[in-house]
Design a protein around this motif. Structure first.
Motif, short mmCIF file in Angstrom:
data_model
loop_
_atom_site.label_atom_id
_atom_site.label_comp_id
_atom_site.label_asym_id
_atom_site.label_seq_id
_atom_site.Cartn_x
_atom_site.Cartn_y
_atom_site.Cartn_z
N ALA A 1 0.91 -1.18 0.01
CA ALA A 1 0.11 0.01 -0.02
C ALA A 1 0.77 1.32 -0.18
O ALA A 1 0.42 2.35 -0.50
CB ALA A 1 -0.94 0.01 1.24
N ALA A 2 2.05 1.33 0.60
CA ALA A 2 2.97 2.44 0.71
C ALA A 2 3.42 2.70 -0.66
O ALA A 2 3.25 3.65 -1.09
CB ALA A 2 4.00 2.21 1.72
N VAL A 3 3.72 1.70 -1.54
CA VAL A 3 4.42 1.89 -2.89
C VAL A 3 3.26 2.19 -3.63
O VAL A 3 3.73 3.25 -4.31
CB VAL A 3 4.92 0.73 -3.30
CG1 VAL A 3 5.30 0.71 -4.81
CG2 VAL A 3 6.21 0.04 -2.40
N ARG A 4 2.05 1.85 -3.52
CA ARG A 4 0.86 2.40 -4.39
C ARG A 4 0.56 3.84 -4.25
O ARG A 4 0.53 4.61 -5.11
CB ARG A 4 -0.28 1.42 -3.99
CG ARG A 4 -0.20 0.28 -4.63
CD ARG A 4 -1.42 -0.49 -4.92
NE ARG A 4 -1.85 -0.93 -3.67
CZ ARG A 4 -1.79 -1.92 -2.77
NH1 ARG A 4 -1.15 -2.85 -3.34
NH2 ARG A 4 -2.47 -2.16 -1.70
N ALA A 5 0.61 3.98 -2.89
CA ALA A 5 0.52 5.72 -2.38
C ALA A 5 1.66 6.48 -3.03
O ALA A 5 1.39 7.67 -3.48
CB ALA A 5 0.29 5.63 -0.91
N LEU A 6 2.80 6.12 -2.97
CA LEU A 6 4.08 6.90 -3.40
C LEU A 6 3.86 7.02 -4.88
O LEU A 6 4.02 7.95 -5.58
CB LEU A 6 5.18 6.27 -2.99
CG LEU A 6 6.64 6.99 -3.52
CD1 LEU A 6 6.66 8.39 -2.59
CD2 LEU A 6 7.83 6.21 -3.03
N ALA A 7 3.45 5.88 -5.42
CA ALA A 7 3.16 6.23 -6.99
C ALA A 7 2.10 7.22 -7.49
O ALA A 7 2.29 7.75 -8.45
CB ALA A 7 3.01 4.52 -7.73
#
Length: 385
Positions: free
Chosen positions: A298-304
């Motif tokens: 979820a953190a990577v998707r939010a950063l993207a």
């Protein structure tokens, strides 16, 4: 080695068309895109990532600064981040802060110098000027696990309050009354939040948390060992210890065993942050498990989303209690009639209008309120006949 001109010749298109395909530009027709990708595969062409980043102002690289690479929780989190980043076409550079703010800022500065596209951070404290400067400079940043209050960036974390409440209820239900906590640094949000959750849960049962039952740790094993030793030296030691992370729990376990005591016969032990080998310790350790894989992804998707110029919402996922034998029972005992002699010692009652008896089940076991039965000198040792 094949170059971009070779790919263009093989696909029968211009070099500009090849460049647009490699940069995922939407103006290329599906047929041309298919020919270019086939030519890339046939020739084994590998684009020059450095040259591409100079043209597109993107490196397809993310930075991840974690608090402690030796902590299995953060190791699992980093793996989930890497896997999700790879599916989105990013590489990840990892920096280990080792719970030191200066080292954290060193890694952040190095990553920013390398022109990463975005940064994931689990802050070691609440006051890093460098992180605040990066946010003001519009660097895409997402906090994961921990956060800095007042810094307006998305936060991806778990909420352990309900799980801590479940743990306290479980400990009281099976007869423990003197409950202590080994806390993480108050300068971290997770350090202060877990102590507050523990104190609140005890208060809901009319049980106080004396200052002597709050051990100060730093999320590393040695601090857990020291805190547990201090607990065991008290005239009235706790009969259950909750460590606010897994490494401090392992340190506490070492200290307990070094005194010739055993878990859970002499003292119960539980931890925040489950790790795979907790099921293999003797006894297996009761723990609060965070959804580590989901948090990392979820953190990577939010950063993207941040990199794309959008503002994603923060994400909070629930943690859960996993009951094992380190607290004395895997399941609640059969309720029995209370014995009038078994009462919570007045020193450990919360200064509230309700009593512990009104809000928690009756104690379990005749030694539940006998201070001498829980002192290090009077406890049954594993080596006793």
């Amino acid at each position: 080695m094949a170059g971009i001109k070779d790919v263009a010749a093989e696909a029968g298109v211009s070099v500009a068309t090849v460049s647009r395909v490699l940069n995922d530009h939407p103006s290329v027709s599906p047929a041309s895109r298919a020919r270019v990708l086939a030519a890339v595969a046939a020739l084994g062409y590998r684009p020059n990532a450095v040259a591409r980043s100079l043209r597109t102002d993107r490196t397809r690289t993310l930075g991840l600064v974690i608090s402690d690479v030796l902590n299995p929780y953060f190791t699992s989190l980093a793996r989930a981040v890497e896997e999700e980043a790879r599916t989105l076409g990013y590489s990840v550079i990892i920096g280990n802060a080792d719970e030191q703010p200066e080292l954290q800022d060193h890694h952040i500065r190095t990553l920013l110098d390398r022109r990463i596209d975005g940064l994931l951070v689990s802050p070691t404290d609440r006051g890093s000027p460098l992180i605040r400067d990066a946010v003001r400079a519009a660097t895409p940043i997402v906090f994961v696990d921990r956060w800095i209050p007042g810094v307006e960036v998305p936060v991806v974390r778990s909420d352990g309050r309900a799980a801590v409440r479940d743990l306290v209820t479980h400990l009281l239900r099976i007869g423990h009354r003197r409950l202590a906590i080994i806390a993480g640094p108050a300068t971290t949000t997770t350090g202060s939040e877990r102590v507050d959750a523990f104190r609140t849960a005890l208060g809901e049962h009319g049980v106080a948390l004396p200052d002597a039952y709050i051990g100060q740790g730093d999320f590393q094993a040695e601090s857990g060992r020291r805190a547990a030793e201090n607990f065991l030296d008290l005239p009235e030691p706790p009969d259950a210890v909750f460590a606010a992370d897994n490494l401090m729990a392992l340190g506490a376990l070492d200290a307990i065993r070094a005194r010739g005591l055993s878990v859970p016969e002499d003292i119960a032990l539980a931890a925040f942050d489950d790790i795979p080998w907790f099921v293999h310790t003797d006894p297996p350790i009761t723990a609060i498990a965070q959804p580590t894989d989901e948090l990392g992804r979820a953190a990577v998707r939010a950063l993207a989303e941040r990199i794309a110029g959008r503002v994603p919402p923060s994400v909070t996922l629930p943690a859960r209690l996993i009951v094992r034998r380190s607290c004395g029972a895997e399941f609640p005992p059969v309720p029995r009639r209370p014995d009038p002699s078994e009462r919570v010692p007045s020193a450990h009652r919360a200064p509230a209008q309700h009593s512990a008896a009104a809000h928690s089940p009756p104690p379990h076991g005749p030694s539940a309120h006998n201070p001498s039965a829980h002192s290090p000198s009077a406890r049954t040792r594993r080596s006793d006949p």
